[in-house]
Design a protein around this motif. Structure first.
Motif, mmCIF file in Angstrom:
data_model
loop_
_atom_site.group_PDB
_atom_site.id
_atom_site.type_symbol
_atom_site.label_atom_id
_atom_site.label_comp_id
_atom_site.label_asym_id
_atom_site.label_seq_id
_atom_site.Cartn_x
_atom_site.Cartn_y
_atom_site.Cartn_z
ATOM 1 N N ILE A 81 5.122 2.940 9.399
ATOM 2 C CA ILE A 81 6.505 2.467 9.461
ATOM 3 C C ILE A 81 7.490 3.594 9.130
ATOM 4 O O ILE A 81 8.641 3.580 9.553
ATOM 5 C CB ILE A 81 6.709 1.262 8.511
ATOM 6 C CG1 ILE A 81 5.696 0.156 8.845
ATOM 7 C CG2 ILE A 81 8.128 0.714 8.600
ATOM 8 C CD1 ILE A 81 5.753 -0.390 10.247
ATOM 9 N N GLN A 136 0.857 -1.185 0.000
ATOM 10 C CA GLN A 136 0.000 0.000 0.000
ATOM 11 C C GLN A 136 0.889 1.230 0.000
ATOM 12 O O GLN A 136 1.139 1.822 -1.031
ATOM 13 C CB GLN A 136 -0.988 -0.051 1.160
ATOM 14 C CG GLN A 136 -2.141 -1.012 0.844
ATOM 15 C CD GLN A 136 -3.100 -1.160 1.991
ATOM 16 O OE1 GLN A 136 -3.336 -0.232 2.761
ATOM 17 N NE2 GLN A 136 -3.673 -2.340 2.136
ATOM 18 N N CYS A 137 1.419 1.598 1.165
ATOM 19 C CA CYS A 137 2.295 2.772 1.149
ATOM 20 C C CYS A 137 3.637 2.423 0.519
ATOM 21 O O CYS A 137 4.304 3.268 -0.035
ATOM 22 C CB CYS A 137 2.482 3.332 2.554
ATOM 23 S SG CYS A 137 3.635 2.410 3.578
ATOM 24 N N GLY A 138 4.057 1.187 0.682
ATOM 25 C CA GLY A 138 5.274 0.732 0.034
ATOM 26 C C GLY A 138 6.563 0.951 0.801
ATOM 27 O O GLY A 138 7.632 0.606 0.309
ATOM 28 N N CYS A 160 4.650 -4.533 8.613
ATOM 29 C CA CYS A 160 3.861 -3.795 7.646
ATOM 30 C C CYS A 160 2.617 -3.337 8.383
ATOM 31 O O CYS A 160 1.929 -4.148 8.996
ATOM 32 C CB CYS A 160 3.474 -4.658 6.450
ATOM 33 S SG CYS A 160 2.336 -3.779 5.353
ATOM 34 N N ARG A 161 2.361 -2.055 8.341
ATOM 35 C CA ARG A 161 1.204 -1.549 9.078
ATOM 36 C C ARG A 161 -0.004 -1.364 8.170
ATOM 37 O O ARG A 161 -1.103 -1.160 8.645
ATOM 38 C CB ARG A 161 1.592 -0.218 9.731
ATOM 39 C CG ARG A 161 0.586 0.331 10.730
ATOM 40 C CD ARG A 161 0.330 -0.579 11.913
ATOM 41 N NE ARG A 161 -0.174 0.175 13.054
ATOM 42 C CZ ARG A 161 -0.640 -0.366 14.177
ATOM 43 N NH1 ARG A 161 -0.655 -1.685 14.309
ATOM 44 N NH2 ARG A 161 -1.060 0.391 15.170
ATOM 45 N N CYS A 162 0.223 -1.424 6.855
ATOM 46 C CA CYS A 162 -0.874 -1.086 5.944
ATOM 47 C C CYS A 162 -1.722 -2.275 5.519
ATOM 48 O O CYS A 162 -2.924 -2.147 5.348
ATOM 49 C CB CYS A 162 -0.327 -0.461 4.662
ATOM 50 S SG CYS A 162 0.534 1.082 4.902
ATOM 51 N N THR A 163 -1.100 -3.408 5.275
ATOM 52 C CA THR A 163 -1.784 -4.455 4.509
ATOM 53 C C THR A 163 -2.424 -5.547 5.345
ATOM 54 O O THR A 163 -3.186 -6.347 4.805
ATOM 55 C CB THR A 163 -0.782 -5.171 3.578
ATOM 56 O OG1 THR A 163 0.189 -5.824 4.413
ATOM 57 C CG2 THR A 163 -0.091 -4.215 2.640
ATOM 58 N N CYS A 166 7.511 -0.514 3.560
ATOM 59 C CA CYS A 166 8.032 -1.791 4.062
ATOM 60 C C CYS A 166 8.488 -2.687 2.923
ATOM 61 O O CYS A 166 9.145 -3.696 3.144
ATOM 62 C CB CYS A 166 6.950 -2.522 4.855
ATOM 63 S SG CYS A 166 5.561 -3.056 3.813
HETATM 64 S S1 FES Z 1 2.657 -1.172 2.770
HETATM 65 FE FE1 FES Z 1 2.757 0.407 4.243
HETATM 66 S S2 FES Z 1 3.907 -0.536 5.810
HETATM 67 FE FE2 FES Z 1 3.659 -2.121 4.411
#
Ligand code: FES
Ligand SMILES: Cc1cc2nc3c(=O)[nH]c(=O)nc-3n(C[C@H](O)[C@H](O)[C@H](O)COP(=O)(O)OP(=O)(O)OC[C@H]3O[C@@H](n4cnc5c(N)ncnc54)[C@H](O)[C@@H]3O)c2cc1C
Ligand code: FES
Lengths: 158, 288, 755
Positions: C211, A100-102, A136-139, A104
């Motif tokens: 992160i 998502q944010c990328g 990873c905090r997003c997925t 990680c």
């Molecule tokens: S995609 Fe955002 S922390 Fe993994």
């Protein structure tokens, strides 16, 4: 402060750099060599965003000194694609929306590559435990795990 | 600003000389997974860092008299790949494997785990249960010590000035022996042990326990060797009653604290639970 | 042009995101990745005390250190009057923002910024921080929300007199505001109830846990103009805040949003951005400030911890006749907790005649809270959804059925005011009930829970600019930082609207000088609001393309239609022309009126409320209190999923954060009020091995105000998990957990005491 001269190999390229003794390998990669693909999420070994391989072993580059690289081989995310060809894991991550944010993502790709080199047929649980040091905090990890498992299957088939 | 320098000696002698020359301001760097965190957080300000990963005897695993001699700077990942150690001391191997993530495993060492002297260090209870020995080098030469004697308090060891650990020795095992290590953490990975329990035991042909050692981590200022726990097992077949006794012995030994990682009540209870569970695994392994 | 009735070509598919390759190769530039020639390293000195008067700050030694180029403190920021402005879904007060950036007079929490330096290296900057002498007078502190409300509590702000009560108190306190909302009369309601259940709950403050730490690079020119590069959810809002704090004209500050490594609400305000600007202005050189992880935890905003009480009355047949709640949220060191939305959301999923909710916004010696996914809602709804579960069990009724009996529907008057339009709550409940997960067998020590969640979602200001390139491909610029793949969704909506290939649209995030004001990425608004701007711009382009085709064919515009990516004659009468593609028209743009370009600027209204229902199975180790999540299904009404995989990703990620909130995440303070776990090792967010696959089930009840029916997606999924997990634990062990996190010591204690 006397700087240390280090001769090493990064992504297959003979590389030399100067570093201060307390500079971590991550500091050197990012600030001296401008390889900013490795990220600093914590600087204390907890998040895995800085993952690189060191003589083929997966490590956190924030927990190694730049000086330690002398005579060793380092692989970073910048060396993962071969020319124009993405590594199958990179391709699979794109197809599976495994980022998502990328932020990680570079660390996870490096870690996943190290896993598949060691174990081409990991179970879901093996993938999850291997990647436990990559936050990873997003997925919620779901699509990441699926991408790694499917990539492993493809690579075995190929 | 500290004028830090970095050295990477090729021998133990050289490393000891560097330690002595720095007069207490040097730190050994093994995997760095404790040291570099402490450096970053400003908890330590050494003037010299001595990397001990380029000393060959500290990065080797050798079979010796049926036992294993393991360099203090071997990474967890390398140890985990050693089939002989896996067979003989699965509990020790699994304890080391529990340290941190795959990335941490690529660096972290048993030497660092022991000498960092955290009460929660995972490898230490397993090494103590195994009654492992270590070789210590110093300005006056080398000596051998039991791992059990090394940690004396949080961050404190019995190592003398300018001494360092060179390797560990895990002796040959009698037949029908097994060991196991379990820890409790709130997540499944990436946590520091709230409680750790290591058990090593030997059974006779009838399945009666003839020898046992049990150690707990994270429930006191140092790892605890629980004699009463061993006594509860020896002479038993690890039946329900023996396990109950083991459980109470483990709980009785605890002198834990309340902190961010656990409560006194929880740690104490779980110490008993893990002692039982680890003993059951060790028994299974001893039975082969 | 496509509309929701027509067959859709791109919407609902999952093409590879346009920015993807850069993100898998390490090329993408995040906040800390920019380096400018001559750039200095900025570092911030932070208070080690939870509450202390700053008697003096002596920076002279630091300034004298070779390599130090600037030192700043609160004295470098002009004092601001109290002024509230909207900030994401919350409000922000400039006076407090200024004091949060640099402590003024008092340090109000462990980690509060006190001074900052810029130096030629990180090591010199660190050394300079050590040389700054701050004389503190340590004051008594208060961390817990209920302790902060006590009459004898240490007071943080001597000028804070509780708002929302009459008469206004004559003594200052830590209660900034009291809030009352409701409808009907709860006394009457409860009198009609056959069963009343009431309980108190506590939730811990939790951090968004992105992160990527906060990072900014600022570069000031001698003429007072400046550039700022930062990791933010809103570069236009960051520009507004920074310009205000630095006393600049807004247009003199050009802000570029870097790629952003997660935000979840936490990057809707500013921390290091104004500091980097202040340092750069003083030093006359570019300055980069990057937080350490320790700083992120200690000094950027978690969401509130709270003490809540909920009471629900039902009749024997499961009709809720009254709901009452008291919500006490801590705001951190400055007022502005999300208690208002918490009050509004608490009972919103249900059609209840009598509702009364009282909220308190309370300051404590902790970092000022920031938005976190659906700010305020998870905290309140956790309590309500837990009590509902208990109600269902006491009635002997299936918990989904109880919810179905009371679910808000189109036309329901929400307790917080409006009448709902078309909403999909009932649809998520039906999908949950029908899902195989709901009827799968459970083993020993296992339990299953369900719970639901509601969030408003927001719209707001957005711009989109679209330029047709000479070859007929398009560059689409919006001002919404892309945190989770929104560029892909923008490209999909543009391609769908224009009937062209999605690969022909290159979406970018433009800087503040290149596009009109666009409100931040938050409130689940981007696909809805910025999406509307994109659709509007696409329609303008289609219209322009028709005109150009008409010119080429020399016929009336009315005789040209835009269909499936081609200009075509409207019918036989219009003439016999070969359809013209966008590329054909672009090639002749010079001859037909010049470049083809469109700009849409709008304030999107009518965001569709979102509902979700989650199902979770857990297993509890009865000897250690450890809870393992075995299976998780998250069902949500998304209106319309534009990029299916990224919608699923939002749901999965939100659920995972909620599971962390439920089980292990918390801020732990020592007796001195210092944060004891400011790192990922002890602030325990879920790791890969903690979670099962999270099945995301998308329900689509179109939002009529959006051309394709979009509702926001990103926030709802974090609301249900805490109660879902609590309800599952109750199912497994028969004990109701009322305090978050439900960590092993608490579960084991509950087991030992509860049975
Ligand atoms: S995609 Fe955002 S922390 Fe993994
Ligand atoms: C993210 C993360 C997770 C972790 N998880 C765990 C865990 O689950 N369990 C656990 O037990 N630990 C954990 N740790 C702590 C750490 O990884 C272990 O203690 C590890 O074993 C330390 O080994 P090292 O080789 O990295 O030690 P180093 O950091 O190199 O050294 C540690 C200390 O020992 C000294 N030392 C090293 N070698 C010698 C020697 N030969 N003789 C004398 N002194 C020496 C050093 O000077 C230093 O003071 C974790 C750390 C991190 C960063
Ligand atoms: S930055 Fe190295 S592990 Fe987080």
């Amino acid at each position: 402060m006397a700087k240390i001269h280090v001769t090493t190999t990064i992504n297959g390229e003979p590389t030399e750099f100067l570093c201060e003794p307390q500079q971590t390998l991550l500091d050197v990669l990012r600030d001296e060599l401008r390889l900013t693909g490795s990220k600093e999420g914590c600087g204390t070994g907890d998040c895995g965003a800085c993952s690189v391989t060191f003589d083929g072993r997966l490590i956190c580059s924030c927990l190694a000194l730049g000086a330690e690289a002398e005579g060793h081989e380092i692989e970073t995310i910048e060396g993962m694609a071969e020319g124009e060809n993405l590594h199958p894991l990179q391709q699979k991550f794109l197809e599976h929306a495994a980022l998502q944010c990328g932020v990680c993502t570079p660390g996870i790709l490096i870690a996943a590559k190290a896993l598949l080199e060691k174990n081409p047929d990991p179970s879901e649980s093996e993938v999850r435990y291997w990647l436990a040091g990559n936050l990873c905090r997003c997925t919620g990890y779901d699509k990441i795990i699926r991408a790694v498992l499917e990539c492993a299957a493809d690579m075995r088939g190929a | 600003m500290n004028a830090l320098t970095y050295a990477s000696p090729g021998s133990v002698d050289e490393a000891v000389k560097l330690l002595a020359a720095a007069d207490g301001n040097a730190r050994l760097l093994a995997g760095g997974t404790d040291l570099l965190v402490q450096l970053r957080l400003g908890m330590i300000e050494p003037s010299l860092i001595i990397d001990v990963k380029n000393i060959s005897e500290m990065t080797a695993i050798k079979e010796e008299n049926g036992g294993f001699r393991i360099g203090a700077s071997i990474s967890g990942a390398a140890l985990g790949e050693h089939a002989g150690m896996q067979r003989a001391w699965p509990g020790v191997v699994e304890a080391v494997a529990l340290i941190g993530s795959t990335q941490i495993q690529g660096r972290a060492t048993m030497g660092g785990n022991l000498c960092n002297a955290s009460p929660a260090a995972d490898a230490v209870p397993a090494m103590i249960a195994a009654d492992a020995l270590c070789t210590i080098a110093g300005p006056d030469g080398r000596r051998e010590a039991r791992v059990e004697e090394i940690v004396t308090g949080p961050g404190e060891t019995s190592l003398e000035a300018f001494e360092m650990v060179v390797d560990f020795f895990f002796p040959a095992r009698p037949a029908r022996s097994g060991d196991a290590y379990l820890r409790f953490i709130p997540r499944t990975e990436m946590d520091i042990a709230v409680v750790g329990a290591g058990v090593s035991l030997t059974l006779d042909e009838a399945g009666v326990c003839t020898a046992a050692r049990m150690a707990l981590g994270a429930v006191a200022a140092t790892q605890l060797v629980v004699e009463d726990a061993a006594k509860a097992l020896i002479g038993s077949t690890l039946d329900g009653a023996a396990m109950e006794k083991l459980d109470s012995a483990a709980r009785a030994a605890c002198r834990p604290i309340d902190d961010k990682r656990g409560t006194i009540e929880h740690r104490t209870k779980v110490a008993g639970v893990l002692a039982r569970r680890a003993a059951a695994i060790a028994k299974q392994r001893a039975e082969g | 042009m496509a509309s929701e009735n027509q067959e859709l070509k791109w919407i609902g598919t999952s093409p590879v995101r346009p920015d993807g390759t850069d993100k898998v190769t390490g090329r993408a530039k995040f906040g800390a990745d920019l380096m400018l020639p001559g750039m200095l390293t900025g570092k911030i000195l932070r208070s080690p005390h939870a509450h202390a008067k700053i008697k003096s700050i002596d920076t002279s030694k630091a300034e004298a250190l070779p390599g130090v180029k600037a030192v700043v403190s609160a004295a470098d920021i002009a004092e601001m009057p109290s002024e509230w402005v909207p900030a994401g879904e919350l409000q922000l007060n400039y006076r407090d923002l200024a004091s949060n950036i640099m402590a003024r007079g008092k340090a109000l929490y462990d980690g509060h910024a006190v001074a900052a330096v810029a130096a030629t290296s990180a090591a010199i900057a660190d050394a300079a921080l050590d040389l700054i002498a701050v004389d503190y007078e340590v004051l008594p502190h208060v961390i817990d929300v209920e302790e902060a409300m006590a009459p004898d509590a240490p007071v943080l702000h001597e000028d804070m007199f509780t708002e929302g009560v009459t008469p206004t108190p004559d003594k200052p306190s830590n209660i900034f505001k009291e809030i009352d909302i409701g409808i009907g009369d709860v006394e009457t309601g409860f009198a009609a109830a056959d069963l009343i259940v009431e309980r108190s709950f506590k939730t811990a403050p939790v951090h968004q846990g992105y992160i990527e730490p906060h990072a900014a690079v600022a570069s000031f020119a001698e003429d007072g103009q400046a550039e700022l590069w930062c990791s933010t959810q809103g570069h236009f809002t960051a520009r507004a805040y920074c310009a205000k704090l630095l006393g600049m004209d807004v247009s003199d500050l050009r802000v570029t949003a870097s790629e952003i490594g997660g935000g979840f609400g936490g990057k809707t305000t500013v921390y290091v951005e104004p500091v980097a600007l202040l340092l750069s202005r003083k030093a006359g050189r570019p300055v980069r400030v990057v937080m350490t992880r320790d700083e992120v935890f200690r000094a950027s905003g978690p969401t509130s911890g709270a003490a809540n009480w909920v009471k629900i009355g039902v009749t024997n047949d499961g009709k809720i006749v009254a709901g009452e709640a008291v919500l006490k949220y801590q705001a951190g060191a400055f007022p502005g907790s999300p208690v208002q939305p918490g009050c509004m959301c608490a009972f919103a999923p249900y059609d209840i005649e009598n509702v009364k909710v009282k909220g308190y916004d309370v300051v404590t010696n902790r970092p000022k809270v920031a938005a976190y996914r659906a700010p305020g809602a998870p905290i309140a709804e956790h309590a309500v959804e837990s009590v509902l579960d208990e109600v269902a069990k006491k009635l002997g009724m299936d918990p989904i059925e109880l919810r179905q009996k009371n679910a808000a529907r189109e036309g329901t008057n929400a307790a917080y005011g409006p009448k709902f339009g078309p909403i999909g709550y009932a649809e998520t409940l039906a999908a949950a009930k029908a899902h195989p997960h709901y009827s799968a067998p459970l083993g020993p020590n296992q339990g299953r829970g369900v719970a639901s969640g509601f969030w408003f979602n927001v719209g707001g200001d957005s711009c989109a600019t679209m330029n047709v390139s000479e070859d007929g491909t398009l560059v689409l610029a919006t001002g919404s930082p892309d945190i989770g793949g929104s560029r892909a969704s923008m490209a999909i909506m543009a391609a769908e609207t224009l009937g062209i290939d999605v690969a022909d649209v290159r979406p970018i995030v433009a800087d503040t000088a290149s596009l009109g004001y666009t409100f931040l990425t938050g409130g689940s608004r981007v696909t809805f609001a910025t999406g509307m701007a994109v659709i509007e711009a696409s329609k303008q382009i289609a219209e322009e393309l028709r005109q150009r085709a008409a010119k080429i064919w020399d016929i009336s515009v009315d005789a040209v239609v835009w269909e499936d990516g081609y200009a075509k004659p409207a019918g036989a009468n219009a003439g016999d022309f070969e359809p013209l593609s966008i590329g054909d028209i672009a090639a002749q743009a010079g001859k037909t009126g010049g470049p083809i370009s469109a700009n849409a600027a709008l304030n999107a209204q009518g965001a569709g409320p979102g509902f979700g229902t989650h199902i979770c199975d857990v297993e509890v180790d009865p000897e250690t209190g450890r809870v393992t999540v075995l299976r998780y299904t998250a069902i949500q009404d998304c209106g319309k999923a534009i990029h299916k995989a990224y919608v699923e990703g939002q749901i999965q990620g939100g659920a995972a954060q909620g599971i962390g909130w439920a089980l292990n995440e918390e801020y732990i303070y020592d007796e001195k009020g210092r944060l004891d776990n400011p790192g990922f090792l002890d602030y325990r967010i879920p790791v890969a091995s903690d979670l099962p696959m999270i099945e995301a089930v998308i329900v689509e009840v179109a939002n009529p105000t959006h051309p394709y029916g979009v509702r926001g997606v990103g926030e709802v999924p974090i609301i249900p998990p805490m109660a879902t997990v609590a309800n599952a634990i109750e199912g497994a062990i028969g004990v109701r957990m009322t305090e978050l996190p439900m960590s092993p010591p608490k579960v084991l204690a509950a087991l030992d005491n509860g049975r």
